[in-house]
Design a protein around this motif. Structure first.
Motif, PDB file in Angstrom:
ATOM      1  N   PRO A 180      -0.713  15.112 -18.617  1.00  0.00           N
ATOM      2  CA  PRO A 180      -0.065  15.830 -19.117  1.00  0.00           C
ATOM      3  C   PRO A 180       0.395  16.465 -18.219  1.00  0.00           C
ATOM      4  N   ASP A 181      -1.281  17.264 -17.302  1.00  0.00           N
ATOM      5  CA  ASP A 181      -0.959  18.460 -16.644  1.00  0.00           C
ATOM      6  C   ASP A 181      -2.279  17.708 -15.372  1.00  0.00           C
ATOM      7  N   ALA A 182      -2.022  16.733 -14.934  1.00  0.00           N
ATOM      8  CA  ALA A 182      -3.087  16.482 -13.644  1.00  0.00           C
ATOM      9  C   ALA A 182      -2.747  14.857 -13.412  1.00  0.00           C
ATOM     10  N   LEU A 183      -2.616  14.462 -12.285  1.00  0.00           N
ATOM     11  CA  LEU A 183      -3.160  13.199 -11.738  1.00  0.00           C
ATOM     12  C   LEU A 183      -5.076  12.719 -11.811  1.00  0.00           C
ATOM     13  N   VAL A 184      -4.841  11.144 -12.371  1.00  0.00           N
ATOM     14  CA  VAL A 184      -6.596  11.092 -13.063  1.00  0.00           C
ATOM     15  C   VAL A 184      -6.164   9.769 -11.554  1.00  0.00           C
ATOM     16  N   LEU A 185      -7.305  10.152 -11.545  1.00  0.00           N
ATOM     17  CA  LEU A 185      -7.716   8.425 -10.203  1.00  0.00           C
ATOM     18  C   LEU A 185      -9.544   8.426 -11.253  1.00  0.00           C
ATOM     19  N   THR A 186      -9.143   6.956 -11.742  1.00  0.00           N
ATOM     20  CA  THR A 186     -10.383   5.959 -11.828  1.00  0.00           C
ATOM     21  C   THR A 186     -10.904   5.123 -11.588  1.00  0.00           C
ATOM     22  N   PRO A 187     -12.354   5.167 -11.258  1.00  0.00           N
ATOM     23  CA  PRO A 187     -12.841   4.666 -10.539  1.00  0.00           C
ATOM     24  C   PRO A 187     -12.766   3.499 -11.256  1.00  0.00           C
ATOM     25  N   THR A 188     -12.047   2.283  -9.864  1.00  0.00           N
ATOM     26  CA  THR A 188     -12.395   0.332 -11.103  1.00  0.00           C
ATOM     27  C   THR A 188     -13.021  -0.015  -9.509  1.00  0.00           C
ATOM     28  N   GLY A 189     -13.912   0.534  -9.075  1.00  0.00           N
ATOM     29  CA  GLY A 189     -14.878  -0.642  -8.250  1.00  0.00           C
ATOM     30  C   GLY A 189     -15.218  -0.010  -6.695  1.00  0.00           C
ATOM     31  N   ALA A 190     -16.323  -0.582  -5.678  1.00  0.00           N
ATOM     32  CA  ALA A 190     -16.484  -0.070  -5.248  1.00  0.00           C
ATOM     33  C   ALA A 190     -17.664  -1.373  -3.918  1.00  0.00           C
ATOM     34  N   GLU A 191     -17.905  -0.901  -2.902  1.00  0.00           N
ATOM     35  CA  GLU A 191     -17.952  -1.918  -1.878  1.00  0.00           C
ATOM     36  C   GLU A 191     -19.133  -1.461  -1.363  1.00  0.00           C
ATOM     37  N   VAL A 192     -19.393  -2.223  -0.212  1.00  0.00           N
ATOM     38  CA  VAL A 192     -20.553  -1.935   0.988  1.00  0.00           C
ATOM     39  C   VAL A 192     -19.318  -2.209   2.662  1.00  0.00           C
ATOM     40  N   THR A 193     -19.501  -1.776   3.129  1.00  0.00           N
ATOM     41  CA  THR A 193     -18.071  -2.138   4.067  1.00  0.00           C
ATOM     42  C   THR A 193     -19.028  -2.854   5.939  1.00  0.00           C
ATOM     43  N   ALA A 194     -20.092  -1.636   5.721  1.00  0.00           N
ATOM     44  CA  ALA A 194     -20.635  -1.762   7.198  1.00  0.00           C
ATOM     45  C   ALA A 194     -22.210  -1.191   7.395  1.00  0.00           C
ATOM     46  N   LEU A 228       3.585  16.190 -17.042  1.00  0.00           N
ATOM     47  CA  LEU A 228       3.835  15.148 -15.957  1.00  0.00           C
ATOM     48  C   LEU A 228       4.128  13.571 -17.297  1.00  0.00           C
ATOM     49  N   SER A 229       4.282  13.021 -16.778  1.00  0.00           N
ATOM     50  CA  SER A 229       5.283  12.077 -17.280  1.00  0.00           C
ATOM     51  C   SER A 229       4.335  10.211 -17.255  1.00  0.00           C
ATOM     52  N   ASP A 230       4.143  10.114 -15.827  1.00  0.00           N
ATOM     53  CA  ASP A 230       4.243   8.768 -15.302  1.00  0.00           C
ATOM     54  C   ASP A 230       3.203   9.334 -13.701  1.00  0.00           C
ATOM     55  N   VAL A 231       2.988   7.522 -13.236  1.00  0.00           N
ATOM     56  CA  VAL A 231       3.302   7.966 -11.806  1.00  0.00           C
ATOM     57  C   VAL A 231       2.764   5.993 -10.699  1.00  0.00           C
ATOM     58  N   GLU A 232       3.513   6.398 -10.186  1.00  0.00           N
ATOM     59  CA  GLU A 232       3.909   5.072  -9.296  1.00  0.00           C
ATOM     60  C   GLU A 232       3.048   5.150  -8.039  1.00  0.00           C
ATOM     61  N   THR A 233       2.301   4.278  -7.091  1.00  0.00           N
ATOM     62  CA  THR A 233       1.648   4.316  -6.145  1.00  0.00           C
ATOM     63  C   THR A 233       2.512   2.690  -4.938  1.00  0.00           C
ATOM     64  N   THR A 234       2.527   3.346  -4.036  1.00  0.00           N
ATOM     65  CA  THR A 234       2.798   2.321  -3.378  1.00  0.00           C
ATOM     66  C   THR A 234       2.485   2.620  -1.371  1.00  0.00           C
ATOM     67  N   PRO A 235       2.368   1.387  -1.064  1.00  0.00           N
ATOM     68  CA  PRO A 235       1.416   2.175   0.368  1.00  0.00           C
ATOM     69  C   PRO A 235       2.420   3.557   0.884  1.00  0.00           C
ATOM     70  N   GLU A 236       3.246   3.581   0.725  1.00  0.00           N
ATOM     71  CA  GLU A 236       3.983   4.877   1.952  1.00  0.00           C
ATOM     72  C   GLU A 236       4.454   6.317   0.806  1.00  0.00           C
ATOM     73  N   ARG A 237       3.414   5.660  -0.483  1.00  0.00           N
ATOM     74  CA  ARG A 237       3.493   7.599  -0.899  1.00  0.00           C
ATOM     75  C   ARG A 237       3.286   7.280  -2.263  1.00  0.00           C
ATOM     76  N   VAL A 238       3.385   8.275  -3.148  1.00  0.00           N
ATOM     77  CA  VAL A 238       2.626   8.199  -4.756  1.00  0.00           C
ATOM     78  C   VAL A 238       3.434   9.319  -5.107  1.00  0.00           C
ATOM     79  N   THR A 239       4.872   8.603  -6.161  1.00  0.00           N
ATOM     80  CA  THR A 239       5.746   9.227  -7.284  1.00  0.00           C
ATOM     81  C   THR A 239       4.759   9.738  -8.317  1.00  0.00           C
ATOM     82  N   ILE A 240       5.235  11.395  -8.798  1.00  0.00           N
ATOM     83  CA  ILE A 240       4.356  11.658 -10.211  1.00  0.00           C
ATOM     84  C   ILE A 240       5.965  12.307 -10.542  1.00  0.00           C
TER      85      ILE A 240
END
Length: 263
Positions: A180-194, A228-240
């Motif tokens: 209700p009060d925050a945008l939450v980013l939950t880690p789903t994976g990680a990798e080494v790139t270089a 807050l009720s929902d969130v959607e992300t695209t390569p251009e923007r995040v809509t909350i």
């Protein structure tokens, strides 16, 4: 027959005059109503602009929906009020905001029937909010230096670690959601790139970014009672998306900001 024709036409002419007079009155009413609609929209926009919370700047556009503004005003509420602020800035962070309010009372001390809205942020704006959240959470310096990239229904962190003096690039993904009060980013994976030289340091990446979700407080930028009720992300923007059934248009309500629950 020719002598009585003018007499027969008089009632029709009178009826025509009455119809024209009624149409003229209707036209005048709608012209006045349209003028009042424009006045009311400008007045509401000015009131909101004057009552924006500290640190918030930008022009708010107002559109009144429904039928006659005069009838709506006399009934005590407006059917629908739409607010748009395509170039709002909150503490320097640019955002596009749209609000759709229904059953808006003319008595501003009374709560609005219902409010639906959306906040749109581009990648740079979301990065600014993320850096603030990581700093407030006292995250590791490497995490604070990470840059976020938007994707479809996910975000990606890219950054660099230094392990025994060796720079190692990493990439980590996270899924967005809201409380209700925050945008939450939950880690789903990680990798080494270089730079790992074949060494698996994914565990170290997890330690830097943290296995727990990252919470970006949004309520602190919104009037109290807006959730807050929902969130959607695209390569251009995040809509909350957001909503409220308790918001009023008083200065105290609009300038009293919300807060986030302790993690």
């Amino acid at each position: 027959m020719t002598a009585t024709t003018p007499k027969r036409r008089r009632p029709a002419r009178r009826l025509l005059v009455v119809v024209v007079a009624i149409l003229a009155l209707v036209g005048i009413f709608f012209a006045v109503d349209a003028g009042l609609r424009g006045y009311a929209e400008n007045r509401i926009a000015s009131e909101i602009d004057a009552k924006l919370p500290e640190g918030v700047s930008g022009d708010v556009n107002v559109a009144l929906g429904g039928t006659s503004v005069i009838f709506q005003y006399l009934s005590g509420s407006f059917e629908r009020v739409q607010l748009t602020a395509p170039e709002l800035a909150v503490n320097g962070v640019p955002a596009s905001v749209s609000i759709d309010a229904t059953d808006v009372p003319t008595d501003t001390s009374q709560p609005i029937g219902h409010v639906d809205g959306a906040i749109e942020l581009d990648q740079d704006a979301l990065n600014s909010l993320l850096q603030t959240a990581l700093t407030e959470a006292d995250a590791a310096p490497e995490a604070r230096d990470a840059q976020l990239e938007l994707g479809t229904d996910q975000v990606t962190y890219t950054g660099e670690l230094s392990i025994f003096g060796v720079p190692i690039g990493y990439q980590a993904t996270a899924g967005p959601s809201v409380t209700p009060d925050a945008l939450v980013l939950t880690p789903t994976g990680a990798e080494v790139t270089a730079g790992s030289g074949g060494l698996d340091v994914s565990r170290l990446v997890d330690l830097v970014l943290g296995g727990d979700p990252i919470s970006v407080c949004v309520a602190g930028y919104l009037p109290q009672g807006v959730t807050l009720s929902d969130v959607e992300t695209t390569p251009e923007r995040v809509t909350i998306t957001l909503e409220s059934s308790t918001l009023t248009l008083t200065e105290q309500s609009l300038t009293t900001l919300g807060s986030c629950s302790p993690a």
